[in-house]
Structure formats: structure tokens, C-alpha cells
Design a protein around this motif. Structure first.
Motif, PDB file in Angstrom:
ATOM      1  N   THR A   1       0.838  -1.206   0.000  1.00  0.00           N
ATOM      2  CA  THR A   1       0.000   0.000   0.000  1.00  0.00           C
ATOM      3  C   THR A   1       0.872   1.255   0.000  1.00  0.00           C
ATOM      4  OG1 THR A   1      -1.743  -1.176   1.184  1.00  0.00           O
ATOM      5  CG2 THR A   1      -1.828   1.223   1.252  1.00  0.00           C
ATOM      6  N   LEU A   2       1.962   1.244   0.766  1.00  0.00           N
ATOM      7  CA  LEU A   2       2.885   2.388   0.796  1.00  0.00           C
ATOM      8  C   LEU A   2       3.467   2.644  -0.589  1.00  0.00           C
ATOM      9  CD1 LEU A   2       4.691   4.546   2.175  1.00  0.00           C
ATOM     10  CD2 LEU A   2       6.313   2.692   2.648  1.00  0.00           C
ATOM     11  N   LEU A   3       3.927   1.598  -1.237  1.00  0.00           N
ATOM     12  CA  LEU A   3       4.531   1.777  -2.565  1.00  0.00           C
ATOM     13  C   LEU A   3       3.518   2.303  -3.572  1.00  0.00           C
ATOM     14  CD1 LEU A   3       6.801  -1.398  -2.666  1.00  0.00           C
ATOM     15  CD2 LEU A   3       7.489   0.979  -2.275  1.00  0.00           C
ATOM     16  N   GLN A   4       2.276   1.800  -3.519  1.00  0.00           N
ATOM     17  CA  GLN A   4       1.230   2.321  -4.407  1.00  0.00           C
ATOM     18  C   GLN A   4       0.968   3.798  -4.120  1.00  0.00           C
ATOM     19  OE1 GLN A   4      -2.006  -0.393  -3.649  1.00  0.00           O
ATOM     20  NE2 GLN A   4      -1.694  -1.404  -5.627  1.00  0.00           N
ATOM     21  N   SER A   5       0.920   4.134  -2.853  1.00  0.00           N
ATOM     22  CA  SER A   5       0.676   5.517  -2.454  1.00  0.00           C
ATOM     23  C   SER A   5       1.793   6.434  -2.960  1.00  0.00           C
ATOM     24  CB  SER A   5       0.577   5.581  -0.924  1.00  0.00           C
ATOM     25  OG  SER A   5       0.574   6.894  -0.481  1.00  0.00           O
TER      26      SER A   5
ATOM     27  N   LEU B   1       3.663   5.940  -5.562  1.00  0.00           N
ATOM     28  CA  LEU B   1       3.548   6.070  -7.015  1.00  0.00           C
ATOM     29  C   LEU B   1       2.537   7.155  -7.393  1.00  0.00           C
ATOM     30  CD1 LEU B   1       3.617   2.405  -8.369  1.00  0.00           C
ATOM     31  CD2 LEU B   1       5.189   4.267  -8.946  1.00  0.00           C
ATOM     32  N   HIS B   2       1.425   7.199  -6.666  1.00  0.00           N
ATOM     33  CA  HIS B   2       0.362   8.159  -6.981  1.00  0.00           C
ATOM     34  C   HIS B   2       0.632   9.553  -6.422  1.00  0.00           C
ATOM     35  CE1 HIS B   2      -2.083   5.091  -8.799  1.00  0.00           C
ATOM     36  NE2 HIS B   2      -1.994   4.347  -7.709  1.00  0.00           N
ATOM     37  N   SER B   3       1.279   9.616  -5.253  1.00  0.00           N
ATOM     38  CA  SER B   3       1.510  10.915  -4.604  1.00  0.00           C
ATOM     39  C   SER B   3       2.906  10.950  -3.969  1.00  0.00           C
ATOM     40  CB  SER B   3       0.468  11.150  -3.514  1.00  0.00           C
ATOM     41  OG  SER B   3      -0.821  10.997  -4.007  1.00  0.00           O
ATOM     42  N   PRO B   4       3.955  11.039  -4.789  1.00  0.00           N
ATOM     43  CA  PRO B   4       5.321  10.999  -4.243  1.00  0.00           C
ATOM     44  C   PRO B   4       5.646  12.164  -3.305  1.00  0.00           C
ATOM     45  CG  PRO B   4       5.351  11.475  -6.602  1.00  0.00           C
ATOM     46  CD  PRO B   4       3.938  11.175  -6.233  1.00  0.00           C
ATOM     47  N   MET B   5       4.948  13.279  -3.433  1.00  0.00           N
ATOM     48  CA  MET B   5       5.234  14.433  -2.578  1.00  0.00           C
ATOM     49  C   MET B   5       4.621  14.281  -1.184  1.00  0.00           C
ATOM     50  SD  MET B   5       7.167  16.008  -4.545  1.00  0.00           S
ATOM     51  CE  MET B   5       7.464  17.485  -3.631  1.00  0.00           C
ATOM     52  N   GLU B   6       3.808  13.261  -0.992  1.00  0.00           N
ATOM     53  CA  GLU B   6       3.140  13.040   0.299  1.00  0.00           C
ATOM     54  C   GLU B   6       3.842  11.931   1.078  1.00  0.00           C
ATOM     55  OE1 GLU B   6      -0.466  13.966   1.129  1.00  0.00           O
ATOM     56  OE2 GLU B   6      -0.443  15.573  -0.341  1.00  0.00           O
TER      57      GLU B   6
ATOM     58  N   ASP C   1       5.654  11.864   3.851  1.00  0.00           N
ATOM     59  CA  ASP C   1       5.447  11.824   5.300  1.00  0.00           C
ATOM     60  C   ASP C   1       4.068  11.281   5.663  1.00  0.00           C
ATOM     61  OD1 ASP C   1       4.341  14.145   4.202  1.00  0.00           O
ATOM     62  OD2 ASP C   1       4.532  15.270   6.070  1.00  0.00           O
ATOM     63  N   VAL C   2       3.048  11.674   4.920  1.00  0.00           N
ATOM     64  CA  VAL C   2       1.686  11.185   5.177  1.00  0.00           C
ATOM     65  C   VAL C   2       1.611   9.688   4.883  1.00  0.00           C
ATOM     66  CG1 VAL C   2      -0.729  11.352   4.428  1.00  0.00           C
ATOM     67  CG2 VAL C   2       0.642  13.426   4.710  1.00  0.00           C
ATOM     68  N   SER C   3       2.237   9.257   3.786  1.00  0.00           N
ATOM     69  CA  SER C   3       2.208   7.847   3.408  1.00  0.00           C
ATOM     70  C   SER C   3       2.917   6.974   4.441  1.00  0.00           C
ATOM     71  CB  SER C   3       2.858   7.654   2.036  1.00  0.00           C
ATOM     72  OG  SER C   3       2.144   8.355   1.048  1.00  0.00           O
ATOM     73  N   ILE C   4       4.066   7.420   4.892  1.00  0.00           N
ATOM     74  CA  ILE C   4       4.810   6.638   5.891  1.00  0.00           C
ATOM     75  C   ILE C   4       4.047   6.602   7.201  1.00  0.00           C
ATOM     76  CG2 ILE C   4       6.896   6.627   7.318  1.00  0.00           C
ATOM     77  CD1 ILE C   4       8.440   7.455   4.814  1.00  0.00           C
ATOM     78  N   ARG C   5       3.491   7.721   7.593  1.00  0.00           N
ATOM     79  CA  ARG C   5       2.704   7.778   8.832  1.00  0.00           C
ATOM     80  C   ARG C   5       1.510   6.815   8.753  1.00  0.00           C
ATOM     81  NH1 ARG C   5       1.391  12.217  12.810  1.00  0.00           N
ATOM     82  NH2 ARG C   5      -0.825  11.970  13.197  1.00  0.00           N
ATOM     83  N   HIS C   6       0.843   6.801   7.614  1.00  0.00           N
ATOM     84  CA  HIS C   6      -0.292   5.887   7.432  1.00  0.00           C
ATOM     85  C   HIS C   6       0.175   4.436   7.489  1.00  0.00           C
ATOM     86  CE1 HIS C   6      -2.963   3.300   5.083  1.00  0.00           C
ATOM     87  NE2 HIS C   6      -3.893   3.935   5.775  1.00  0.00           N
ATOM     88  N   THR C   7       1.275   4.135   6.816  1.00  0.00           N
ATOM     89  CA  THR C   7       1.774   2.757   6.778  1.00  0.00           C
ATOM     90  C   THR C   7       2.127   2.258   8.173  1.00  0.00           C
ATOM     91  OG1 THR C   7       2.628   3.067   4.549  1.00  0.00           O
ATOM     92  CG2 THR C   7       3.561   1.247   5.829  1.00  0.00           C
TER      93      THR C   7
END
Length: 172
Positions: free
Chosen positions: A117-121, A123-128, A130-136
Motif C-alpha cells: 500500500t505504501l509503494l502504491q501511495s 507512485l500516486h503521490s510521491p510528494m506526500e 510523510d503522510v504515506s509513511i505515517r499511514h503505513t
């Protein structure tokens, strides 16, 4: 009062402590703000002291705010228990549970799914990032501990957990 404060490495601590081995040997002792700190620079010494003689050297400090029954009274929590027969029993149960093949497989699947899920996120929003890692991280932890998934974009559960843990450890 300051003790060895100015002797403590300010960055790359592991390199500084490793250099101390040449001067002080496998074990060094410093005192900072009245707290004794032992630096062990040898795997052999770690095994001898912390594995073979754990009943003597393994303990948590007494923290009045945490351990006093008139304050938080968290003696019952596994991570706050002092080294006693109760802690040893709890530790045995903890290790036995988390070393089981079923649990390892379950957590491994959770980690793989969250990483995907992190890797997909990303790909879609590389500038996010910190949000992606926090969610993961939040999704993995909340899933492993409480058994539920936090959907991408719905971080209210993660935010609430962060707020509660920040408040618990805050010194303000």
C-alpha cells in the motif's frame, strides 16, 4: 550536576562510543544529570551481563510518576514492570506468543500488505511521503495490536493514537 555531559558524543554516537573502547575497554561508565549510564562495547560482555546474569543487571528505573500508586500506577503494564518473577512470567508468555509460526506469518502478511500500500501511495503521490509513511506505520501497528485496517485517507484513528501517545509522554 552535569557530570560527563560534555564527554558524550553529540553526533554519530556509535562511533564515539566505539572509540571509547580503545581508551576505557569493553565497559565505560558516565554520569549525566545524576543518571548513571553504562556503555558496553563488546558482544561477549553483553551476552555475559545481560543474558547470563540478567537477574542482576536487567531492570527498569523506578519512575515515581509511572510506578507510584497515587499517580499513574502503571506497574501492571508489561513494559513498565520492574524485573520480578511476575515480569519473567509475562516475558516468557510474550516471547512464546510472538515466536509462534502462526503469529510470525500473520504479522509478515500485515507488513507485506502495508508495504504494498505504501509503494502504491508513493507512485500516486510521491510528494506526500510523510503522510504515506505515517499511514503505513499506523496501519501496521493498529492492525497488529487491534486487528483493524486504516484505509488510506482516513487517518483519524492514527491521529488520535498519536495525540494520546504524545500527551502521555509530553513534558509540557
Amino acid at each position: 550536576l552535569l557530570g560527563n555531559l560534555f564527554d558524550v558524543p553529540r553526533s554519530c554516537e556509535y562511533e564515539g562510543y566505539t572509540k571509547w573502547k580503545e581508551t576505557y575497554g569493553d565497559i565505560a561508565h558516565i554520569k549525566v544529570f545524576g543518571k548513571h549510564i553504562i556503555i558496553i562495547n563488546s558482544v561477549k560482555v553483553v551476552k555475559e551481563l545481560l543474558e547470563q546474569c540478567s537477574a542482576i543487571y536487567s531492570n527498569r528505573p523506578y519512575i515515581p510518576m509511572v510506578h507510584d500508586s497515587d499517580l499513574m500506577d502503571l506497574n501492571w503494564t508489561f513494559i513498565m514492570q520492574r524485573y520480578t518473577s511476575t515480569w519473567k512470567s509475562d516475558c516468557h508468555l510474550f516471547v512464546h506468543h510472538f515466536n509462534s509460526p502462526m503469529v510470525k506469518t500473520s504479522y509478515s502478511l500485515r507488513q507485506m500488505s502495508s508495504t504494498h500500500t505504501l509503494l502504491q501511495s508513493l507512485l500516486h503521490s510521491p510528494m506526500e511521503l510523510d503522510v504515506s509513511i505515517r499511514h503505513t506505520i499506523g496501519n501496521m501497528l493498529l492492525g497488529m495490536v487491534y486487528g483493524f485496517d486504516v484505509q488510506p485517507g482516513n487517518v483519524s484513528q492514527i491521529d488520535y493514537s498519536s495525540i494520546k501517545s504524545n500527551n502521555m509522554y509530553s513534558t509540557d
